[in-house]
Design a protein around this motif. Sequence first.
Motif, PDB file in Angstrom:
ATOM      1  N   ALA A  32     -33.255-129.294  50.726  1.00  0.00           N
ATOM      2  CA  ALA A  32     -32.771-129.125  49.348  1.00  0.00           C
ATOM      3  C   ALA A  32     -32.221-130.417  48.729  1.00  0.00           C
ATOM      4  CB  ALA A  32     -31.734-128.008  49.280  1.00  0.00           C
ATOM      5  N   PRO A  33     -31.442-131.222  49.471  1.00  0.00           N
ATOM      6  CA  PRO A  33     -30.911-132.442  48.847  1.00  0.00           C
ATOM      7  C   PRO A  33     -32.019-133.378  48.350  1.00  0.00           C
ATOM      8  CG  PRO A  33     -29.699-131.955  50.854  1.00  0.00           C
ATOM      9  CD  PRO A  33     -30.871-131.030  50.827  1.00  0.00           C
ATOM     10  N   PHE A  36     -33.683-131.818  45.344  1.00  0.00           N
ATOM     11  CA  PHE A  36     -32.799-131.922  44.167  1.00  0.00           C
ATOM     12  C   PHE A  36     -32.863-133.341  43.594  1.00  0.00           C
ATOM     13  CE2 PHE A  36     -28.581-133.222  42.547  1.00  0.00           C
ATOM     14  CZ  PHE A  36     -28.614-132.495  41.365  1.00  0.00           C
ATOM     15  N   ARG A  37     -32.841-134.332  44.492  1.00  0.00           N
ATOM     16  CA  ARG A  37     -32.899-135.724  44.037  1.00  0.00           C
ATOM     17  C   ARG A  37     -34.245-136.001  43.339  1.00  0.00           C
ATOM     18  NH1 ARG A  37     -32.335-138.666  48.821  1.00  0.00           N
ATOM     19  NH2 ARG A  37     -30.584-137.291  49.238  1.00  0.00           N
ATOM     20  N   ARG A  40     -34.036-134.486  40.051  1.00  0.00           N
ATOM     21  CA  ARG A  40     -33.096-135.260  39.228  1.00  0.00           C
ATOM     22  C   ARG A  40     -33.788-136.498  38.651  1.00  0.00           C
ATOM     23  NH1 ARG A  40     -30.330-135.957  35.948  1.00  0.00           N
ATOM     24  NH2 ARG A  40     -28.209-136.722  35.848  1.00  0.00           N
ATOM     25  N   ARG A  41     -34.683-137.081  39.461  1.00  0.00           N
ATOM     26  CA  ARG A  41     -35.416-138.251  38.974  1.00  0.00           C
ATOM     27  C   ARG A  41     -36.489-137.843  37.963  1.00  0.00           C
ATOM     28  NH1 ARG A  41     -31.542-140.206  40.831  1.00  0.00           N
ATOM     29  NH2 ARG A  41     -31.349-141.159  42.891  1.00  0.00           N
ATOM     30  N   ARG A  46     -29.424-132.957  34.217  1.00  0.00           N
ATOM     31  CA  ARG A  46     -28.982-132.494  35.537  1.00  0.00           C
ATOM     32  C   ARG A  46     -29.166-130.980  35.669  1.00  0.00           C
ATOM     33  NH1 ARG A  46     -25.309-134.056  39.723  1.00  0.00           N
ATOM     34  NH2 ARG A  46     -24.317-132.225  40.597  1.00  0.00           N
ATOM     35  N   GLU A  47     -28.839-130.272  34.583  1.00  0.00           N
ATOM     36  CA  GLU A  47     -28.969-128.806  34.617  1.00  0.00           C
ATOM     37  C   GLU A  47     -30.409-128.400  34.890  1.00  0.00           C
ATOM     38  OE1 GLU A  47     -27.570-127.456  30.890  1.00  0.00           O
ATOM     39  OE2 GLU A  47     -25.466-127.621  31.444  1.00  0.00           O
ATOM     40  N   ASP A  48     -31.342-129.105  34.238  1.00  0.00           N
ATOM     41  CA  ASP A  48     -32.758-128.800  34.454  1.00  0.00           C
ATOM     42  C   ASP A  48     -33.132-129.047  35.912  1.00  0.00           C
ATOM     43  OD1 ASP A  48     -33.071-128.127  31.843  1.00  0.00           O
ATOM     44  OD2 ASP A  48     -33.825-130.084  31.218  1.00  0.00           O
ATOM     45  N   GLU A  50     -31.152-128.857  38.492  1.00  0.00           N
ATOM     46  CA  GLU A  50     -30.574-127.784  39.327  1.00  0.00           C
ATOM     47  C   GLU A  50     -31.442-126.535  39.258  1.00  0.00           C
ATOM     48  OE1 GLU A  50     -26.459-126.963  38.556  1.00  0.00           O
ATOM     49  OE2 GLU A  50     -25.967-129.081  38.412  1.00  0.00           O
ATOM     50  N   ASP A  51     -31.782-126.164  38.026  1.00  0.00           N
ATOM     51  CA  ASP A  51     -32.632-124.973  37.851  1.00  0.00           C
ATOM     52  C   ASP A  51     -33.969-125.152  38.560  1.00  0.00           C
ATOM     53  OD1 ASP A  51     -30.717-123.789  36.388  1.00  0.00           O
ATOM     54  OD2 ASP A  51     -31.693-124.001  34.437  1.00  0.00           O
ATOM     55  N   THR A  53     -34.690-127.043  41.073  1.00  0.00           N
ATOM     56  CA  THR A  53     -34.541-126.988  42.534  1.00  0.00           C
ATOM     57  C   THR A  53     -34.543-125.537  43.014  1.00  0.00           C
ATOM     58  OG1 THR A  53     -33.211-128.983  42.398  1.00  0.00           O
ATOM     59  CG2 THR A  53     -33.112-127.781  44.459  1.00  0.00           C
ATOM     60  N   MET A  54     -33.746-124.712  42.319  1.00  0.00           N
ATOM     61  CA  MET A  54     -33.700-123.295  42.702  1.00  0.00           C
ATOM     62  C   MET A  54     -35.093-122.659  42.577  1.00  0.00           C
ATOM     63  SD  MET A  54     -30.608-122.676  43.544  1.00  0.00           S
ATOM     64  CE  MET A  54     -29.998-121.018  43.385  1.00  0.00           C
ATOM     65  N   ASP A  55     -35.729-122.913  41.453  1.00  0.00           N
ATOM     66  CA  ASP A  55     -37.046-122.306  41.211  1.00  0.00           C
ATOM     67  C   ASP A  55     -38.081-122.775  42.235  1.00  0.00           C
ATOM     68  OD1 ASP A  55     -36.033-120.935  39.096  1.00  0.00           O
ATOM     69  OD2 ASP A  55     -36.727-122.334  37.563  1.00  0.00           O
ATOM     70  N   PHE A  57     -37.566-123.677  45.326  1.00  0.00           N
ATOM     71  CA  PHE A  57     -37.368-123.020  46.620  1.00  0.00           C
ATOM     72  C   PHE A  57     -37.737-121.534  46.568  1.00  0.00           C
ATOM     73  CE2 PHE A  57     -35.311-126.919  47.805  1.00  0.00           C
ATOM     74  CZ  PHE A  57     -35.688-127.040  49.130  1.00  0.00           C
TER      75      PHE A  57
ATOM     76  N   MET B  60     -25.097-133.167  45.795  1.00  0.00           N
ATOM     77  CA  MET B  60     -25.715-131.871  45.465  1.00  0.00           C
ATOM     78  C   MET B  60     -24.695-131.031  44.708  1.00  0.00           C
ATOM     79  SD  MET B  60     -28.737-130.536  46.628  1.00  0.00           S
ATOM     80  CE  MET B  60     -28.591-129.067  47.626  1.00  0.00           C
ATOM     81  N   ARG B  63     -23.289-125.242  43.348  1.00  0.00           N
ATOM     82  CA  ARG B  63     -23.987-123.953  43.374  1.00  0.00           C
ATOM     83  C   ARG B  63     -25.227-123.998  44.253  1.00  0.00           C
ATOM     84  NH1 ARG B  63     -28.351-122.238  39.313  1.00  0.00           N
ATOM     85  NH2 ARG B  63     -28.988-124.158  38.299  1.00  0.00           N
ATOM     86  N   LEU B  64     -25.776-125.222  44.469  1.00  0.00           N
ATOM     87  CA  LEU B  64     -26.923-125.326  45.361  1.00  0.00           C
ATOM     88  C   LEU B  64     -26.478-125.427  46.815  1.00  0.00           C
ATOM     89  CD1 LEU B  64     -29.272-127.810  43.434  1.00  0.00           C
ATOM     90  CD2 LEU B  64     -29.356-125.341  43.493  1.00  0.00           C
ATOM     91  N   ARG B 152     -39.065-116.242  31.639  1.00  0.00           N
ATOM     92  CA  ARG B 152     -38.095-117.119  32.308  1.00  0.00           C
ATOM     93  C   ARG B 152     -37.829-118.373  31.489  1.00  0.00           C
ATOM     94  NH1 ARG B 152     -40.557-117.289  38.250  1.00  0.00           N
ATOM     95  NH2 ARG B 152     -38.871-118.742  38.532  1.00  0.00           N
ATOM     96  N   ARG B 155     -33.553-120.581  27.974  1.00  0.00           N
ATOM     97  CA  ARG B 155     -32.961-121.720  27.297  1.00  0.00           C
ATOM     98  C   ARG B 155     -33.757-122.108  26.055  1.00  0.00           C
ATOM     99  NH1 ARG B 155     -33.147-125.857  31.079  1.00  0.00           N
ATOM    100  NH2 ARG B 155     -32.136-124.377  32.405  1.00  0.00           N
ATOM    101  N   ARG B 409     -21.786-122.427  34.239  1.00  0.00           N
ATOM    102  CA  ARG B 409     -22.762-123.327  33.637  1.00  0.00           C
ATOM    103  C   ARG B 409     -23.398-122.680  32.409  1.00  0.00           C
ATOM    104  NH1 ARG B 409     -27.546-125.267  34.397  1.00  0.00           N
ATOM    105  NH2 ARG B 409     -28.197-123.578  35.738  1.00  0.00           N
ATOM    106  N   VAL B 533     -33.829-117.587  47.808  1.00  0.00           N
ATOM    107  CA  VAL B 533     -33.570-118.889  48.405  1.00  0.00           C
ATOM    108  C   VAL B 533     -32.707-118.794  49.642  1.00  0.00           C
ATOM    109  CG1 VAL B 533     -32.517-121.136  48.005  1.00  0.00           C
ATOM    110  CG2 VAL B 533     -33.808-120.037  46.208  1.00  0.00           C
TER     111      VAL B 533
END
Lengths: 192, 536
Positions: A32-33, A36-37, A40-41, A46-48, A50-51, A53-55, A57, B60, B63-64, B152, B155, B409, B533
Amino acid sequence: MNPADQASEQELIAKAKAGNAEAWGELYRQHAPAIFRFCRRAMHAREDAEDATMDIFIKVRQKLSQYDSSRPFNAWLYTVAANHCWDLLRRRRGRQDLETGEIENMPLEHPDPGQLEQLIEKSSSQEVRRALDQLPARARMALVLRYYSDMSYDDVAATLGVRRAFVGVVLLRARHQLRDILGGRGVDGGTS
Amino acid sequence: MIHFDEMACLLYLEGQLEPSREREMALHIGECDTCRTLLHALERESHVLAVALTEDNEPMPARLLSTRSWGVPSWVWTLAFGGFALGAYWLWAGTVDPWLQQLSNAGFGGTDFMSMLVFSGAFWEGWSYMIEVLQVLALVIVGIAAIGLLRRRFRRHTAIAVVMSVMALALALPQRAAATELRHDESVLVPATEVIHTDLIVSGASVRVDGTVEGDLIAFTGMLIVTGHVTGDIIAFAGQMRMEGTVDGNVRVISHTVSIDGSVSKNVTYIGNTFDLTERGQVGGSLISIAGDADVDGHIHRDVLGMIRRTHLDGGIGGQMWLRGRNLTIGQTAEIGGSAIFSGSRKPVVASGAKLASPLHIETQEEERREMFEAIRVIVNEIVGFGAALLLGVLLVTVVPGFFHATLRETGRIGVPIGVGAVALLISVFLLALGILLIFVGVGAGVAGVLGYAPILYVSQVFVGAWLGSRILGETSSTTGAIIGRIAVGLLILHVAGLIPVLGGLIWLAVALWGTGAVLLGFYRMSRAEPAVLSA
């Protein structure tokens, strides 16, 4: 990754495929890290990231049974991540980036090696990241795929939906745009 | 010497050249300083890029990383929703229902009291139309929300959220009939021979209606006299009003004094100083009033609900009576068909000849003490409310940090959660109306699901408070203590601001809409993320 680690990872994947929550949790913790990175790049906000990353996985979990264990898990994971992020960027931005034909025809100034060396030397990692954020989506994505995920030209081409022969052009153009930003000249040609 | 171009150098570096071209280049760079320098610069650039991209410069997000909620399976969320429903049922069974029961015992049974307030049009006859509109609208909203969920892309739908908010606002406004006649003059007279075949909106220093209005009469005047016939409602904002004619609908008045010497077929709602129902006066429905003095000599066929300082009753009340005030005098000609309750600071006077269906139930209080206790109660309530909300916040942060951060958030997006909250409010109003109907036919348990909205409303303040605290004290990474501190500051501000008259109510309304939307979005996020997840 050494063979022992690979075997251990394959074991985890096999358990996760079989529905073992702990194994899946461990896989998630390990990867995950980095994902996420990567997000992020690739994404502006940042919010996008995070979202995304979740999606990613969620997708990986759903598609885990389709994973071919003869291929490195990391590469497969990055492919899923890259496709997801690029899909998001494309849907949000529309086709704002220049098409490959236009890129091909756009002349690039031959750099002065000395000046280029100088520019590279004086740029910090933070400045480079800031400059990356200002790049058009495709240029940024191409650099991330190639220099963060270490993807092959074939995979970059498949993700971005361009012919393999144009990957080098996209990368070189992205580098030029990045140099322009770092040199204080802003982005030319492309749009973000 | 012919040099290789930059493209060729890059492809060479990345191992993408054809083998023959690669060999050619390898030979060339052995002899050419220019190309060798360019290659070196490009290589350095690749290295700098890779370092900048791979550098771990950002932790990180909590929440993740939130390992405490790992392994929380989807059924836990289902259970949580079930818990909310149970809590709502408990709230209903333990608080709301006994309260309604008390009212019922006091003579305002569910059928009478609630229907009088909500459905029989005591305040506004458009309720029934509004409920119909809400039903249709709720379906439309559910449809749109479902599409949004499936796509989905919440936003990206801020515009939809805004439209929904506007629709919610529009629905909150009463709709008037399209056909209306307007009259304005210093003195307006509708003569006895005139028939107005539509609603009449009239304003002037004095208004007199001797003729017939086949619709509603809406008046803004210093003096209103009605001796004619109004087939709809009278809605009046007047200095004084005298009604000597016939009204087929309701009378709703805000005025200094009102005198009813005629016949009102439905209900009378009055806010003002003096209410007088003369001996000839008849009210076919109920009377609801907030007034200084009331003199009831005529007949009210159904119930009386009032907060009236001094009441003198010589006439008849067909149903039940509930009065709160200082003085009540029941004369010997008075009649009350149902039960009667009086809550006031002085003992009421009941004449021996008065005909009461059941003995008058009296609740006397010492007003000053009551007011003091009321003030203390408000302050204690606020302190307890603050403490309870803070405790809830602490629980959320420690027990379900993933959900907490996801919701927080969402709260930060402001526009979207407010829009979603407005949609939820609309749907809940519709469901509440449905729930009340269920209660009337004896299916009390049916409202358990409906009241699931109440706990979410309560939780909403925690997230808005946390957001507010973060804005004031600055963003925090993820330490529990820092987050709790921000919740405490935000809640404190909200609770203090909530005490401001009128503005406080608006603040709580905004908090409810905003926080509810955020909580629902948070649930949505977690219901998607957690099971897939982090758990099996």
